[in-house]
Design an enzyme around this catalytic site. Sequence first.
Site, PDB file in Angstrom:
ATOM      1  N   VAL A  20     141.270 -51.992 -31.900  1.00  0.00           N
ATOM      2  CA  VAL A  20     141.125 -52.467 -33.272  1.00  0.00           C
ATOM      3  C   VAL A  20     142.422 -53.074 -33.802  1.00  0.00           C
ATOM      4  O   VAL A  20     142.418 -53.776 -34.814  1.00  0.00           O
ATOM      5  CB  VAL A  20     140.641 -51.314 -34.193  1.00  0.00           C
ATOM      6  CG1 VAL A  20     141.782 -50.394 -34.580  1.00  0.00           C
ATOM      7  CG2 VAL A  20     139.910 -51.864 -35.418  1.00  0.00           C
ATOM      8  N   SER A  21     143.533 -52.855 -33.109  1.00  0.00           N
ATOM      9  CA  SER A  21     144.839 -53.317 -33.570  1.00  0.00           C
ATOM     10  C   SER A  21     145.222 -54.655 -32.946  1.00  0.00           C
ATOM     11  O   SER A  21     145.378 -54.744 -31.718  1.00  0.00           O
ATOM     12  CB  SER A  21     145.917 -52.285 -33.229  1.00  0.00           C
ATOM     13  OG  SER A  21     147.209 -52.830 -33.439  1.00  0.00           O
TER      14      SER A  21
END
EC number: 5.99.1.4
Length: 220
Positions: A20-21
């Site tokens: 997600v980063s």
Amino acid sequence: MSARDAGCRDGDVEWFFDVVSPFAYLQLEQLAACLDPGRVRCHPVVLGVLLEHWGTRGPAEVPRKRVQTYRSALARSQATGVPLRFPPAHPFNPLPLLRLAVAAQARFDAVRQILRFVWRDGGDASDPQQWQSLARQLGLPDAAERVGSEAVKSGLRGSTAGALARGVFGVPTLVVRGEYFWGEDATEMALRTLAQGTAWLHADEWARALDLPVGVSRRA
């Protein structure tokens, strides 16, 4: 000092990440430019679990911080020359992709392909056709069954729990020679430590920072 200038001597590196980063993607591409992939041990973790454990909020949960985070990712993309394209929505549910990484034994090349799918190509894992395409690229045509297995789910839970036990609070986090470096902007420090050892982190003002007294704390 760039990643290529850091020397990049042999040494084991541990890398904690969540897909997600965008900063995880940006960092891994920099590591790939100068490190032997066989020296990097990738640990998929669920960032949401880390944030909940430490009582912190993710950048995307604060409206203005969310915008700044995306701008910072784009700025770092331009500065590093690593292409970046946002997925259709963010934040998104990272669990299927994290479990896919576990199913692929968190190999460096597989993790890189998954991160590129999201952050270089702007892919959407919730799209069945895109998911199948990614699974084929990884050599996992049975990916849907694998990510739903208890073994894979347990593997991701164990990896996340192991990160928490070691004090990891965010992603990406690099562990080099026993030192922890959080954030893509700490890449150069991690590579310097890999090349030069840890002495510089424990000298002069660096040493003072380790034991700096707390002047005031926020009340609960």
